[in-house]
Motif scaffolding. Structure first.
Motif, short mmCIF file in Angstrom:
data_model
loop_
_atom_site.label_atom_id
_atom_site.label_comp_id
_atom_site.label_asym_id
_atom_site.label_seq_id
_atom_site.Cartn_x
_atom_site.Cartn_y
_atom_site.Cartn_z
N ALA A 71 11.53 13.76 -2.04
CA ALA A 71 11.84 14.65 -0.92
C ALA A 71 12.67 13.92 0.14
CB ALA A 71 10.56 15.20 -0.31
N LEU A 72 12.32 12.67 0.41
CA LEU A 72 13.06 11.91 1.41
C LEU A 72 14.49 11.64 0.96
CD1 LEU A 72 10.28 9.42 2.49
CD2 LEU A 72 11.26 11.27 3.88
N GLY A 73 14.67 11.28 -0.30
CA GLY A 73 16.02 11.03 -0.81
C GLY A 73 16.87 12.28 -0.78
N LEU A 74 16.30 13.40 -1.22
CA LEU A 74 17.03 14.67 -1.21
C LEU A 74 17.38 15.08 0.22
CD1 LEU A 74 17.97 17.17 -2.97
CD2 LEU A 74 15.85 18.22 -2.16
N THR A 75 16.43 14.92 1.12
CA THR A 75 16.64 15.30 2.52
C THR A 75 17.69 14.40 3.17
OG1 THR A 75 14.37 16.13 2.66
CG2 THR A 75 15.48 15.66 4.75
N ALA A 76 17.63 13.11 2.89
CA ALA A 76 18.62 12.18 3.44
C ALA A 76 20.02 12.49 2.93
CB ALA A 76 18.23 10.74 3.09
N ALA A 96 10.76 3.65 0.01
CA ALA A 96 11.18 3.63 -1.40
C ALA A 96 10.81 2.35 -2.14
CB ALA A 96 12.68 3.91 -1.52
N PRO A 97 10.76 1.19 -1.49
CA PRO A 97 10.35 -0.01 -2.23
C PRO A 97 8.97 0.10 -2.86
CG PRO A 97 11.47 -0.66 -0.23
CD PRO A 97 11.27 0.84 -0.15
N LEU A 98 8.11 1.00 -2.37
CA LEU A 98 6.78 1.15 -2.97
C LEU A 98 6.88 1.63 -4.41
CD1 LEU A 98 5.29 4.17 -3.43
CD2 LEU A 98 5.55 4.23 -0.98
N ALA A 99 7.98 2.28 -4.77
CA ALA A 99 8.12 2.83 -6.12
C ALA A 99 8.06 1.75 -7.19
CB ALA A 99 9.41 3.62 -6.24
N ASN A 125 24.47 2.95 -2.11
CA ASN A 125 23.12 2.70 -1.60
C ASN A 125 22.38 1.81 -2.59
OD1 ASN A 125 20.24 3.02 -1.11
ND2 ASN A 125 20.81 4.65 0.31
N ASP A 126 22.26 0.53 -2.26
CA ASP A 126 21.67 -0.45 -3.18
C ASP A 126 20.21 -0.14 -3.49
OD1 ASP A 126 24.05 -1.85 -3.35
OD2 ASP A 126 23.51 -3.26 -1.76
N LEU A 127 19.45 0.29 -2.50
CA LEU A 127 18.04 0.60 -2.72
C LEU A 127 17.90 1.77 -3.70
CD1 LEU A 127 15.03 0.24 -2.17
CD2 LEU A 127 15.35 1.62 -0.07
N ALA A 128 18.70 2.81 -3.51
CA ALA A 128 18.65 3.95 -4.41
C ALA A 128 19.07 3.54 -5.82
CB ALA A 128 19.55 5.07 -3.90
N GLN A 129 20.10 2.72 -5.93
CA GLN A 129 20.57 2.23 -7.24
C GLN A 129 19.46 1.44 -7.94
OE1 GLN A 129 23.91 2.71 -8.13
NE2 GLN A 129 23.79 1.69 -10.07
N GLN A 130 18.82 0.56 -7.21
CA GLN A 130 17.72 -0.25 -7.77
C GLN A 130 16.56 0.64 -8.21
OE1 GLN A 130 16.02 -2.90 -4.88
NE2 GLN A 130 14.67 -3.88 -6.34
N LEU A 131 16.21 1.61 -7.40
CA LEU A 131 15.12 2.53 -7.71
C LEU A 131 15.41 3.31 -8.98
CD1 LEU A 131 12.51 4.02 -6.93
CD2 LEU A 131 13.89 5.45 -5.43
#
Length: 181
Positions: A71-76, A96-99, A125-131
Motif C-alpha cells: 500500500a505504501l509503495g503504490l501510494t508513494a 520496506a527494509p523489514l521485508a 529507487n534502490d530500495l524498491a529494486q532490492q525489495l
C-alpha cells in the motif's frame, strides 16, 4: 476497519480511484491508521486494534506487514495528493527494509508489489529494486524446493491468494529482465 490489513487495502482503493474530494478525505483517514500502526521499536506494523483504540498485539502477521508495504509503495507512486504521496514515500523508505525478514511467500509477494509500483514511477529507487529482487529470488527458491513433475508450485499445497505468487514473480522478472522468473 480496525486492522491495518483493511486500512492498507482501503488506502490502495482510494489511490486507484483517483483525485476527488471523498477519496482524498478517506485516503487521509486510512493513511493515519497505517501511520499509527507502525511500531518503530519492533520494526513491524501492528495489525489488530480493539474498539477502545488499543492495539491487541505488538506485531501484526507477516501478510499484514507485506500488504502494508504494498500500500505504501503504490501510494508513494500513484497518489494524486502530494502530501499523502510524500508521506507514503517516507514511510516506505523507513519500513520496506523489514521485508527482508519476512519468510511467508505471500508477504514477500505483497511487499514486491509495493516495490514494483515505485519502480513503475521511478526506476532508480534502490530500495524498491532490492525489495523486488530479494522477493523474486525467494519465490524462485521456493518454487525449486517444492516443484516436481506433477506439482509445479511454490508450496506443498495450495492456500489463499494463490495467484499473487506467480503474478509477483512474473512482474519481477519483467522488471528485472530475468527470463527465468
Amino acid at each position: 476497519g480496525y486492522c491495518i490489513d483493511d486500512n492498507a487495502r482501503a488506502l490502495m482503493m482510494m489511490v486507484r480511484r483517483g483525485d476527488d474530494r471523498r477519496s482524498g478525505a478517506l485516503a487521509s483517514t486510512y493513511a493515519a491508521f497505517v501511520q499509527h500502526g507502525w511500531h518503530p521499536s519492533r520494526h513491524r506494523f501492528r495489525n489488530f486494534m480493539g474498539f477502545d483504540r488499543r492495539w491487541l498485539e505488538e506485531c501484526g502477521s507477516e501478510d499484514s506487514n507485506g500488504r502494508t508495504i504494498w500500500a505504501l509503495g503504490l501510494t508513494a507512486a500513484r497518489a494524486p495528493w502530494p502530501s499523502i504521496r510524500d508521506w507514503a514515500s517516507k514511510l516506505f523508505g523507513e519500513t520496506a527494509p523489514l521485508a527482508v525478514e519476512l519468510t511467508a511467500p505471500r508477504a514477500r509477494a505483497f511487499a514486491a508489489f509495493g516495490g514494483l509500483a515505485l519502480l513503475g514511477s521511478s526506476s532508480d529507487n534502490d530500495l524498491a529494486q532490492q525489495l523486488v529482487r530479494q522477493s523474486a529470488e525467494q519465490l524462485m527458491r521456493l518454487h525449486r524446493q517444492n516443484s516436481r513433475d506433477e506439482w509445479d508450485w511454490f508450496e506443498p499445497s495450495l492456500s489463499y491468494e494463490n495467484a499473487r505468487l506467480p503474478e509477483a514473480l512474473i512482474l519481477a522478472g519483467l522488471e528485472l529482465g530475468e527470463t527465468e522468473m
